[in-house]
Scaffold this motif. Structure first.
Motif, short mmCIF file in Angstrom:
data_model
loop_
_atom_site.label_atom_id
_atom_site.label_comp_id
_atom_site.label_asym_id
_atom_site.label_seq_id
_atom_site.Cartn_x
_atom_site.Cartn_y
_atom_site.Cartn_z
N LEU A 21 0.58 -0.76 -0.09
CA LEU A 21 0.15 0.19 0.22
C LEU A 21 1.43 1.11 -0.02
O LEU A 21 0.53 2.20 -0.90
CB LEU A 21 -1.33 0.14 0.96
CG LEU A 21 -1.71 1.51 1.47
CD1 LEU A 21 -2.98 2.00 0.54
CD2 LEU A 21 -2.88 1.39 2.43
N TRP A 22 1.54 1.23 1.10
CA TRP A 22 2.32 2.53 0.93
C TRP A 22 3.70 2.78 -0.29
O TRP A 22 3.61 4.19 -1.05
CB TRP A 22 3.93 1.71 1.90
CG TRP A 22 4.80 3.22 2.02
CD1 TRP A 22 4.68 4.26 2.65
CD2 TRP A 22 6.45 3.24 1.35
NE1 TRP A 22 6.08 4.86 2.92
CE2 TRP A 22 7.12 4.01 1.64
CE3 TRP A 22 7.14 2.24 1.05
CZ2 TRP A 22 8.39 4.03 1.34
CZ3 TRP A 22 8.73 2.31 -0.41
CH2 TRP A 22 8.87 3.51 0.46
N ALA A 23 3.87 1.24 -1.03
CA ALA A 23 4.37 1.26 -2.20
C ALA A 23 3.47 2.72 -3.60
O ALA A 23 4.01 3.47 -4.14
CB ALA A 23 5.04 0.24 -3.01
N ARG A 124 -8.24 9.15 -5.05
CA ARG A 124 -7.82 9.14 -3.65
C ARG A 124 -9.02 8.96 -2.99
O ARG A 124 -8.51 8.35 -1.95
CB ARG A 124 -7.78 11.43 -3.52
CG ARG A 124 -6.74 10.84 -4.80
CD ARG A 124 -5.21 11.33 -4.19
NE ARG A 124 -4.89 11.68 -2.68
CZ ARG A 124 -4.43 13.61 -2.14
NH1 ARG A 124 -4.43 13.90 -3.37
NH2 ARG A 124 -4.39 13.59 -1.50
N PRO A 125 -9.65 8.96 -2.37
CA PRO A 125 -11.01 8.23 -1.55
C PRO A 125 -10.94 6.70 -1.45
O PRO A 125 -10.02 6.06 -0.54
CB PRO A 125 -12.33 8.69 -1.74
CG PRO A 125 -11.73 9.36 -3.70
CD PRO A 125 -11.03 9.57 -3.83
N ALA A 126 -10.48 6.51 -2.39
CA ALA A 126 -10.15 4.70 -2.51
C ALA A 126 -9.10 4.73 -1.12
O ALA A 126 -8.94 3.46 -0.25
CB ALA A 126 -9.76 4.29 -3.87
N PHE A 127 -8.33 5.18 -1.77
CA PHE A 127 -6.64 4.82 -1.04
C PHE A 127 -6.57 5.41 0.18
O PHE A 127 -5.94 4.72 1.30
CB PHE A 127 -5.10 6.06 -1.62
CG PHE A 127 -4.11 5.00 -2.64
CD1 PHE A 127 -3.61 3.95 -2.65
CD2 PHE A 127 -4.48 5.68 -3.71
CE1 PHE A 127 -3.09 3.66 -3.42
CE2 PHE A 127 -3.51 5.17 -4.94
CZ PHE A 127 -3.01 4.14 -5.11
N LEU A 130 -8.27 2.37 2.13
CA LEU A 130 -7.11 1.09 1.90
C LEU A 130 -7.14 1.14 3.54
O LEU A 130 -5.90 -0.08 3.69
CB LEU A 130 -6.57 0.89 1.01
CG LEU A 130 -6.75 0.40 -0.45
CD1 LEU A 130 -6.06 0.04 -1.38
CD2 LEU A 130 -7.35 -0.91 -0.34
N VAL A 131 -6.12 1.90 4.03
CA VAL A 131 -5.85 3.01 4.95
C VAL A 131 -5.97 1.32 6.52
O VAL A 131 -5.19 0.58 6.75
CB VAL A 131 -4.79 3.42 5.29
CG1 VAL A 131 -3.96 4.29 6.71
CG2 VAL A 131 -4.32 4.40 4.77
N ARG A 191 -4.92 -7.45 -1.91
CA ARG A 191 -6.37 -7.91 -1.76
C ARG A 191 -6.25 -7.68 -0.16
O ARG A 191 -5.92 -8.04 0.98
CB ARG A 191 -6.46 -8.87 -2.23
CG ARG A 191 -7.66 -8.97 -1.66
CD ARG A 191 -8.51 -10.83 -2.76
NE ARG A 191 -8.43 -10.56 -4.16
CZ ARG A 191 -7.74 -10.68 -4.96
NH1 ARG A 191 -6.46 -11.34 -4.48
NH2 ARG A 191 -7.73 -10.80 -6.25
N THR A 192 -7.25 -6.75 0.82
CA THR A 192 -7.97 -6.69 1.43
C THR A 192 -9.06 -7.64 1.76
O THR A 192 -9.86 -7.40 1.00
CB THR A 192 -8.03 -5.08 2.31
OG1 THR A 192 -9.31 -4.73 1.06
CG2 THR A 192 -6.22 -4.96 1.83
#
Length: 416
Positions: A21-23, A124-127, A130-131, A191-192
Motif C-alpha cells: 500500500l505504501w508503494a 484518492r478516496p479509495a487509497f 485502504l489504510v 487484496r484486503t
C-alpha cells in the motif's frame, strides 16, 4: 512513547500488505505532483505552449473535481482496491496519451489531461479507505506518517531528477514515466478484507444520489470534521492561494529571479518531511488542537512575505509552514480512518478532497482583484489573520480537541 513509535515502525516495515500500500500510495502521490512540474518543463523545451499548459492544467483540475463524488460512492460500494486499480489505470492511460500528444494537438493534450485528472481524483478516496483495511488502528498514525514522508521525500528530490531527465530524454519521456508510476499504483496494493458494502445486496442498492446523500449525513455526524474542513477551506482560500500568487511576484521583486520561489517551495517540502517524521512516533495529548494549531501556522507565510521578504526569513517561514501542515494532515487522516464508519469512509474522504482541491482555483481567481483593490501587503496581512481565525474557531467545535466524538456513546452513534 518513543519505544512505542519504534515498535510501530518495525511492525509496519514487516507488514507486506502495508509495504505494498505504501508503494502504491507513494507512486500515485509522486505522479500527481510530477504532472504540472513536468508540463512546465515541456514549456521550457518548447514542446508545449504556455496557453496549452494552462488549458491542460485546468482540464486536469476539472477531471479531478468532477469525478470525486462518484469515486467516493464507488469505493464504498465496491472494494477500494478495485477502484484504485481502475482509477490508476485511467490515469496511466491518460499519461501515455498525453506524452504522445505533446506538441502535436492541443485538443488531444487537453483530453488526455482531463483523463489523468479523473484518474487522480478517483483514486484518492479509495487509497484513504485502504489504510484502515490494511493497518490496525494503533498503527495508523505511523502508517499515514510513513506515507507522507515517502511522498514528501520524493517531491524534494523530484525537481532535480526531473530536470536531469528532461535534459537527457525530453519532457515527453518524463510524462511517460508518470504513466509508469500510475501502473505501479494500480497493481501495488494487496487484496484486503471487505470492510463494508453500500446498500446491502446488489439488487437492493439505493441510487447514486441516495448513496451520496448518505455520505453527507455521515459527515454531518462528526462536528469536528465539519469544523476542521471549514478551517482547511479558509486556509486554502486565503493563505495557500495568496502565497501561490504572491511568492513568485515577491521573488521577482526581491531577487530579480525565481530564487525565492524555488527556496520557498523546497523549504516547505523540507518542513513537511520533518513534520511527518515527528508524527511517525509522537502522539500529541490533544491531537485535534495540535493539528488545528499546525494548520493555523500557515499564517507565518503571508506574514513573512508582507513584513520581511528576505531570503532567510522566507526560507524559515516556509519550513515552519510545511511542518505545521503535516501536524494537521497526519492526525486528520488518522481521525477520519478511526471515526468514520468504514463503509462510508470513501464518501466522506471525497468531500474532504472536493473542498480542499475545489476551493484552491476559486481562491487563486480572487487574489488578483483583491490585490488590485487594496494592495498586496493588505491582502497578505488579511490572509494571515484568516489563517489564524479559521482554525481557532474550529477548535471551539465539539470533539475538536481529539478529533473524535466527545463521549463513547456519541462515538458509537457516529459509527452507527
Amino acid at each position: 512513547m518513543g519505544a512505542t513509535g519504534t515498535a510501530e515502525r518495525r511492525a509496519l516495515l514487516a507488514d507486506r500488505a502495508f509495504l505494498r500500500l505504501w508503494a502504491g500510495t507513494t507512486a500515485s502521490g509522486l505522479a500527481t505532483w510530477a504532472m504540472p512540474f513536468v508540463l512546465g518543463l515541456a514549456v521550457v523545451d518548447g514542446s508545449l505552449g504556455a496557453t496549452a499548459l494552462g488549458v491542460a492544467l485546468a482540464a486536469r483540475t476539472v477531471g479531478f473535481l468532477v469525478v470525486l463524488p462518484v469515486a467516493g460512492v464507488l469505493a464504498d460500494r465496491h472494494a477500494p482496491r478495485v477502484v484504485v486499480l481502475l482509477a490508476s489505470g485511467v490515469a496511466a492511460a491518460g499519461s501515455f496519451a498525453l506524452a504522445a500528444a505533446l506538441g502535436r494537438s492541443v485538443v488531444a493534450t487537453t483530453a488526455a489531461a482531463l483523463l489523468v485528472g479523473a484518474g487522480q481524483g478517483a483514486c484518492r478516496p479509495a487509497f484513504q479507505a485502504l489504510v484502515p483495511a490494511t493497518v490496525a488502528e494503533p498503527d495508523r498514525q505511523a502508517a499515514n506518517a510513513a506515507i507522507t514522508v515517502a511522498v514528501r521525500a520524493s517531491v524534494l528530490l523530484g525537481p532535480a531528477v526531473a530536470g536531469l531527465g528532461a535534459a537527457v530524454a525530453g519532457a515527453a519521456w518524463l510524462v511517460t514515466a508518470t504513466g509508469v508510476l500510475w501502473v505501479v499504483a494500480a497493481v501495488a496494493p494487496a487484496r484486503t478484507a471487505r470492510v463494508g458494502a453500500v446498500g446491502g445486496a446488489a439488487g437492493r442498492r439505493p441510487g447514486f444520489r441516495a448513496e451520496f446523500v448518505e455520505g453527507l449525513r455521515e459527515a454531518r455526524r462528526h462536528p469536528w470534521f465539519l469544523g476542521g474542513l471549514g478551517a482547511l477551506a479558509t486556509v486554502i482560500m486565503t493563505g495557500y492561494s495568496v502565497t501561490a500568487v504572491a511568492l513568485p511576484l515577491v521573488s521577482a521583486d526581491v531577487t530579480g529571479s525565481g530564487v525565492l520561489l524555488a527556496a520557498g517551495a523546497t523549504s516547505y517540502t523540507t518542513g513537511a518531511l520533518l513534520g511527518g517524521l515527528l508524527l511517525a512516533r509522537w502522539r500529541p495529548p490533544s491531537t485535534g488542537w495540535v493539528a488545528l494549531g499546525g494548520l493555523g501556522i500557515y499564517a507565518v507565510a503571508p506574514l513573512a512575505l508582507a513584513l520581511d521578504p528576505r531570503l532567510p526569513v522566507v526560507v524559515a517561514a516556509y519550513v515552519v509552514v510545511g511542518f505545521g501542515i503535516e501536524l494537521f494532515n497526519v492526525p486528520w487522516f488518522t481521525a477520519l480512518q478511526r471515526e468514520v464508519a468504514p463503509e462510508r469512509l470513501s464518501r466522506v474522504s471525497s468531500l474532504d478532497f472536493l473542498v480542499s482541491y475545489g476551493l484552491a482555483p476559486l481562491g487563486l481567481a480572487l487574489v488578483a482583484p483583491a490585490v488590485d483593490l487594496v494592495g498586496m501587503r493588505a491582502v497578505l496581512l488579511g490572509c494571515a489573520v484568516a489563517c489564524v481565525l479559521g482554525p481557532a474557531l474550529a477548535a471551539l467545535v465539539p470533539g475538536s480537541r481529539h478529533l473524535a466524538a466527545t463521549t463513547p456513546t456519541g462515538r458509537a452513534a457516529a459509527r452507527g
